[in-house]
Design a protein around this motif. Structure first.
Motif, short mmCIF file in Angstrom:
data_model
loop_
_atom_site.label_atom_id
_atom_site.label_comp_id
_atom_site.label_asym_id
_atom_site.label_seq_id
_atom_site.Cartn_x
_atom_site.Cartn_y
_atom_site.Cartn_z
N UNK A 25 0.87 -1.14 0.00
CA UNK A 25 -0.07 -0.10 0.11
C UNK A 25 0.85 1.17 -0.01
N UNK A 26 2.29 1.27 0.14
CA UNK A 26 3.07 2.26 0.35
C UNK A 26 3.76 2.35 -0.99
N UNK A 27 3.86 3.27 -1.79
CA UNK A 27 4.50 3.38 -3.09
C UNK A 27 6.32 3.14 -2.96
N UNK A 28 6.42 1.92 -3.38
CA UNK A 28 8.00 1.80 -3.66
C UNK A 28 8.73 1.56 -2.34
N UNK A 29 7.92 1.32 -1.36
CA UNK A 29 8.76 0.69 0.08
C UNK A 29 8.54 -0.38 0.17
N UNK A 30 9.44 -1.40 0.01
CA UNK A 30 9.30 -2.75 0.36
C UNK A 30 10.80 -3.33 0.69
N UNK A 31 10.70 -4.38 1.21
CA UNK A 31 12.30 -5.02 1.72
C UNK A 31 12.89 -5.75 0.79
N UNK A 32 12.39 -5.98 -0.58
CA UNK A 32 12.78 -7.06 -1.29
C UNK A 32 14.45 -6.69 -1.80
N UNK A 33 14.70 -5.30 -2.15
CA UNK A 33 15.95 -4.95 -2.43
C UNK A 33 16.79 -5.08 -1.45
N UNK A 34 16.59 -4.61 -0.17
CA UNK A 34 17.49 -5.06 0.72
C UNK A 34 17.77 -6.24 1.10
N UNK A 35 16.94 -7.17 1.09
CA UNK A 35 16.86 -8.73 1.25
C UNK A 35 17.91 -9.32 0.18
N UNK A 36 17.77 -8.77 -1.16
CA UNK A 36 18.51 -9.32 -2.37
C UNK A 36 20.09 -8.76 -1.97
N UNK A 37 20.35 -7.47 -1.49
CA UNK A 37 21.61 -7.12 -1.37
C UNK A 37 22.06 -7.93 -0.10
N UNK A 38 21.49 -8.31 0.91
CA UNK A 38 22.05 -9.01 2.17
C UNK A 38 22.19 -10.55 1.25
N UNK A 39 21.40 -11.01 0.75
CA UNK A 39 21.59 -12.30 0.04
C UNK A 39 22.89 -12.51 -0.52
N UNK A 40 23.00 -11.32 -1.66
CA UNK A 40 24.47 -11.33 -2.16
C UNK A 40 25.49 -11.31 -1.48
N UNK A 41 25.50 -10.46 -0.58
CA UNK A 41 26.74 -10.09 0.32
C UNK A 41 27.09 -11.56 1.05
N UNK A 42 26.09 -12.44 1.51
CA UNK A 42 26.38 -13.54 2.31
C UNK A 42 26.46 -14.85 1.52
N UNK A 43 25.47 -14.96 0.63
CA UNK A 43 25.34 -16.09 -0.28
C UNK A 43 26.02 -16.21 -1.57
N UNK A 44 26.50 -14.99 -1.92
CA UNK A 44 26.91 -14.94 -3.34
C UNK A 44 25.96 -14.42 -4.60
N UNK A 45 26.64 -14.13 -5.51
CA UNK A 45 25.81 -13.56 -6.75
C UNK A 45 24.77 -14.49 -7.36
N UNK A 46 25.03 -15.93 -7.41
CA UNK A 46 24.07 -16.77 -7.80
C UNK A 46 22.80 -17.05 -7.24
N UNK A 47 22.86 -17.01 -5.85
CA UNK A 47 21.89 -17.24 -4.90
C UNK A 47 21.21 -15.91 -4.90
N UNK A 48 21.79 -14.86 -4.92
CA UNK A 48 20.81 -13.46 -5.03
C UNK A 48 20.16 -13.33 -6.49
N UNK A 49 20.84 -13.91 -7.53
CA UNK A 49 19.80 -13.93 -8.61
C UNK A 49 18.67 -14.74 -8.78
N UNK A 50 19.07 -16.01 -8.04
CA UNK A 50 17.82 -16.88 -7.67
C UNK A 50 16.88 -16.22 -6.85
N UNK A 51 17.28 -15.61 -5.77
CA UNK A 51 16.19 -14.62 -4.93
C UNK A 51 15.48 -13.87 -5.45
N UNK A 52 16.29 -12.97 -6.63
CA UNK A 52 15.31 -12.14 -7.45
C UNK A 52 14.35 -12.79 -8.03
N UNK A 53 14.79 -13.99 -8.81
CA UNK A 53 13.65 -14.37 -9.74
C UNK A 53 12.45 -14.99 -8.97
N UNK A 54 12.79 -15.70 -7.83
CA UNK A 54 11.92 -16.36 -6.88
C UNK A 54 10.89 -15.36 -6.47
#
Length: 167
Positions: A25-54
């Motif tokens: 209900x809020x325009x463009x405020x959601x935690x998705x990008x932050x979670x993808x960044x955190x995933x990439x930092x800890x699990x690597x680029x492939x995992x972050x891309x999988x998370x983006x698709x999922x």
């Protein structure tokens, strides 16, 4: 990919989908990008891309699919790739740099999403400029979400690594 990593991805995807739906209900405020960044930092680029698709596929099943879904995958996948490469650096990245990267990612996401308009209408600049306030909401939201959830998730990721490798 190990079962352990798949489980972490599933948990992050669930958090991202629930977070995106909860804040829809809020325009463009959601935690998705932050979670993808955190995933990439800890699990690597492939995992972050999988998370983006999922996340894109599952959350758009609730919020609506369209041509923008392809561009969401591309933009979040690009952010995941960059954050995954940053996570492979041999130094520990301070949180203030991660916050700055999350702000940049909000604008990068908006830029890539604006390419949807170019794909459909052949016009890019008017759509991009009209979307800058929303990109700013996204960028600020990313910074807030990183500040709020990065310390918690990084604690669990660090703790789980210690437990996994040291008993």
């Amino acid at each position: 990919m190990t079962t352990y990593k798949i489980t972490l991805l599933a948990l992050l995807a669930a958090m991202a989908v629930v977070g995106r739906f909860t804040f829809s209900f809020l325009p463009n405020l959601q935690p998705v990008t932050a979670l993808i960044i955190i995933c990439g930092l800890f699990l690597g680029p492939v995992a972050a891309i999988f998370l983006a698709v999922l996340t894109t596929f599952l959350s758009n099943m609730l919020l609506g699919m369209g041509i923008w879904s392809i561009w969401q995958v591309i933009s979040w996948g690009l952010i995941g790739l960059i954050s995954g490469l940053l996570g492979k650096l041999p130094i520990r990245i301070p949180i203030y740099l991660i916050v700055i990267f999350s702000i940049f990612s909000g604008y990068l996401y908006g830029f890539v999403i604006s390419l949807t308009s170019y794909q459909i209408t052949g016009k890019f600049l008017p759509y991009y400029l009209a979307g800058l306030p929303f990109d700013t909401y996204h960028a600020v939201g990313n910074a807030v979400f990183i500040i709020l959830i990065y310390p918690i998730i990084s604690h669990f990721f660090t703790r789980s690594r210690i437990n996994k490798f040291h008993g």
